[in-house]
Structure formats: structure tokens, C-alpha cells
Design a protein around this motif. Structure first.
Motif, mmCIF file in Angstrom:
data_model
loop_
_atom_site.group_PDB
_atom_site.id
_atom_site.type_symbol
_atom_site.label_atom_id
_atom_site.label_comp_id
_atom_site.label_asym_id
_atom_site.label_seq_id
_atom_site.Cartn_x
_atom_site.Cartn_y
_atom_site.Cartn_z
ATOM 1 N N ALA A 6 -6.523 0.545 5.290
ATOM 2 C CA ALA A 6 -5.649 1.412 6.095
ATOM 3 C C ALA A 6 -6.256 1.653 7.473
ATOM 4 O O ALA A 6 -5.534 1.660 8.484
ATOM 5 N N ALA A 7 -7.582 1.847 7.520
ATOM 6 C CA ALA A 7 -8.248 2.082 8.798
ATOM 7 C C ALA A 7 -8.166 0.857 9.702
ATOM 8 O O ALA A 7 -7.864 0.966 10.897
ATOM 9 N N PHE A 8 -8.431 -0.326 9.159
ATOM 10 C CA PHE A 8 -8.362 -1.554 9.958
ATOM 11 C C PHE A 8 -6.939 -1.833 10.439
ATOM 12 O O PHE A 8 -6.733 -2.356 11.535
ATOM 13 N N GLY A 11 -8.600 -3.396 -3.809
ATOM 14 C CA GLY A 11 -7.882 -2.286 -3.184
ATOM 15 C C GLY A 11 -7.497 -2.601 -1.747
ATOM 16 O O GLY A 11 -6.378 -2.296 -1.305
ATOM 17 N N GLY A 12 -8.406 -3.241 -1.023
ATOM 18 C CA GLY A 12 -8.121 -3.595 0.364
ATOM 19 C C GLY A 12 -7.014 -4.621 0.501
ATOM 20 O O GLY A 12 -6.122 -4.485 1.349
ATOM 21 N N MET A 13 -7.042 -5.652 -0.340
ATOM 22 C CA MET A 13 -6.030 -6.708 -0.276
ATOM 23 C C MET A 13 -4.645 -6.163 -0.646
ATOM 24 O O MET A 13 -3.652 -6.459 0.014
ATOM 25 N N LEU A 14 -4.582 -5.371 -1.714
ATOM 26 C CA LEU A 14 -3.296 -4.802 -2.129
ATOM 27 C C LEU A 14 -2.705 -3.922 -1.028
ATOM 28 O O LEU A 14 -1.506 -3.982 -0.743
ATOM 29 N N THR A 15 -3.565 -3.122 -0.408
ATOM 30 C CA THR A 15 -3.097 -2.242 0.657
ATOM 31 C C THR A 15 -2.583 -3.044 1.844
ATOM 32 O O THR A 15 -1.539 -2.720 2.429
ATOM 33 N N TYR A 16 -3.305 -4.098 2.220
ATOM 34 C CA TYR A 16 -2.904 -4.909 3.373
ATOM 35 C C TYR A 16 -1.507 -5.495 3.175
ATOM 36 O O TYR A 16 -0.656 -5.416 4.061
ATOM 37 N N PHE A 17 -1.266 -6.074 2.017
ATOM 38 C CA PHE A 17 0.016 -6.734 1.794
ATOM 39 C C PHE A 17 1.152 -5.745 1.510
ATOM 40 O O PHE A 17 2.309 -6.003 1.832
ATOM 41 N N LEU A 58 1.277 -2.563 2.734
ATOM 42 C CA LEU A 58 1.534 -1.674 3.863
ATOM 43 C C LEU A 58 2.065 -2.390 5.095
ATOM 44 O O LEU A 58 2.351 -1.763 6.105
ATOM 45 N N GLN A 59 2.191 -3.724 5.017
ATOM 46 C CA GLN A 59 2.634 -4.471 6.186
ATOM 47 C C GLN A 59 3.965 -3.963 6.735
ATOM 48 O O GLN A 59 4.177 -3.921 7.937
ATOM 49 N N LEU A 83 3.307 5.019 6.819
ATOM 50 C CA LEU A 83 2.391 5.664 5.874
ATOM 51 C C LEU A 83 0.953 5.729 6.387
ATOM 52 O O LEU A 83 0.120 6.436 5.825
ATOM 53 N N LEU A 84 0.668 4.978 7.462
ATOM 54 C CA LEU A 84 -0.712 4.914 7.965
ATOM 55 C C LEU A 84 -1.291 6.284 8.336
ATOM 56 O O LEU A 84 -2.425 6.590 7.945
ATOM 57 N N PRO A 85 -0.572 7.137 9.088
ATOM 58 C CA PRO A 85 -1.155 8.445 9.425
ATOM 59 C C PRO A 85 -1.538 9.262 8.193
ATOM 60 O O PRO A 85 -2.610 9.872 8.153
#
Length: 264
Positions: free
Chosen positions: A139-141, A194-200, A202-203, A208-210
């Protein structure tokens, strides 16, 4: 480097470095180093929360009141989650979940064990924790590369003392050093998942990022203030206090410096 490449690199490298560094510390029984790292981790977490994650969340949101309410909700949420973990782990008065480094050394770890029960419970909890870390890093990246870098630094900083504690608990549960290292490495892979799931996922959900960044800030603040700082009060002597303050300031400074170096 693309956002996805940053997420994959920091998730893999962060997990590997934190586990190997923690294993090196515990194998050499340098528990004092772990205590020093905890002070540094406090500074890194607070610096990442207040200097990077929270300002970025406020900027993206444009609604300060809603964002501070999100942070407040996040702190309460992490309190409840930790309570659930403690209720699950603790069936005796002195529980490893309360203080994983209390009274544990590699010497005693090999001669007193509980046939793996506490070790496996700790690993389950740590795997979930690493999965959440992966979500926060991604989310941060996705919000900003600079924010992603300092968030990853803060997470790695607090993972090292945590992994060292987990490593000691596994040894105390009767596992060999090789098994303890393997379990910690497998658990750290949850960060990448967790990072990969979030990336795909949240695209197409950037709105939802804030909120995710607000929860990330809440997580860092809660871990630093609730889980790590109370342990420092067990050493109230002046010399230890000065050392702790210096290391906390060093942690904050490193986050500020990383933000300055990678800023726009």
C-alpha cells in the motif's frame, strides 16, 4: 524500477535479512544486541508513522478528521487483535507472548522445552503478522516510492528483534537451530504473499489507499507504544535510559534521512 518490482524486492529482501540477522544474533547469544535493536526499531516505527505514512495519508485523503478517526480506529483494532492472540497463546501465568526474550537463552532453550506447542503458536501468529506487513508495504509503495522505502525500513527494523524472540521460543520448544531458521524463513514468505495480493487487488481501488496508510500508521504507533516501549522500562538506570533515547532518535533520524534521500 516499477512499483511491483519494489514490492517484490523489499518483501523478499526484508524477510530474508530480518530472519538471518535475528538468527545470527540469537546463535551468538547476543541478547543485549536484540535489546538495542528494539530501541532503534521504536524510533524507526514512530518516524515512519509520523513523518511519512500519516502525512501521505492526510494528503491523499484531504479530510484530516476522517483520517485521524481511521488511525484511532486502527489503534483500537490492533489492541483487540493482540488480545485475541494473547488469549489464544496464554494458558499459563508466564507466557512467551508477553515477553518472548524474558528468561530465555540459547543454553536453556536446548534443555527445557514444551514439545513444540508454544513455538508453533508463535509461528502462526508471526505468519499472520508478516502477511499484514506485506499489505502495508505494498500500500505504501502504491502511494509513493519514498513512502514505500521508509515503511519497509521501519518494518524490517522491528522485525529483527521480533524474529530473534521467535527464534529463541522455537529453540525453547525443542526445535533444532536448523528447524527454527527454516520455520522463520517460511513464515517470512507471507510478507511477499500479502504484498502481491494487495498490489493486484488494489490496482482499481486507489480510493482505499488513504485508509490503508492510516491503518499502517496506527499499526506502527501501536507496536512501538504498546509492545516495545514497555520493555524498555525494565531498565530504568540512567545509562540504559540514555542509550535507549539515543537509539530511538537514531531510528527516527534514519527514517527522516531515507525520506530525504528518496524524496522527490
Amino acid at each position: 524500477m516499477s512499483t511491483l518490482a519494489w514490492i517484490i524486492t523489499t518483501s523478499l529482501l526484508g524477510g530474508l535479512l530480518s530472519v538471518l540477522f535475528a538468527a545470527a544474533l540469537t546463535l551468538n547469544t547476543r541478547v543485549s544486541w536484540v535489546q538495542m535493536l528494539i530501541s532503534y526499531a521504536i524510533g524507526a516505527l514512530l518516524g515512519a508513522a509520523f513523518l511519512n505514512a500519516l502525512p501521505e495519508a492526510l494528503e491523499l485523503s484531504g479530510n484530516p478528521a476522517q483520517m485521524t478517526a481511521t488511525v484511532l480506529f486502527g489503534i483500537l483494532l490492533f489492541f483487540i487483535l493482540e488480545k485475541l492472540v494473547l488469549w489464544r497463546h496464554c494458558h499459563i501465568e508466564e507466557c512467551e507472548a508477553h515477553d518472548p526474550l524474558h528468561g530465555v537463552t540459547t543454553a536453556t532453550a536446548e534443555h527445557s522445552h514444551d514439545h513444540g506447542r508454544s513455538g508453533m503458536l508463535i509461528m502462526l501468529g508471526d505468519t499472520f503478522h508478516n502477511f499484514v506487513d506485506g499489505i502495508l508495504i505494498a500500500a505504501a509503495f502504491m502511494a509513493d516510492v519514498q513512502l514505500g522505502i521508509v515503511t519497509a525500513i521501519a518494518i524490517i527494523a522491528h522485525e529483527i528483534p521480533q524474529e530473534a524472540g521467535d527464534f529463541l521460543i522455537l529453540l525453547n520448544s525443542g526445535y533444532t537451530r536448523r528447524q527454527a531458521l527454516l520455520f522463520n524463513l517460511l513464515s517470512s514468505a507471507a510478507t511477499l504473499i500479502g504484498g502481491m495480493l494487495t498490489y493486484f487487488m488494489l490496482q482499481d481501488m486507489n480510493h482505499l489507499l488513504p485508509s490503508l496508510l492510516g491503518l499502517a500508521a496506527a499499526s506502527m504507533i501501536y507496536v512501538a507504544m504498546s509492545d516495545l516501549i514497555p520493555g524498555l522500562h525494565r531498565r530504568p538506570e540512567i545509562k540504559a535510559t540514555v542509550q535507549q533515547v539515543v537509539l530511538i532518535m537514531l531510528g527516527i533520524s534514519s527514517i527522516w534521512l531515507a525520506g530525504s534521500l528518496f524524496g522527490h
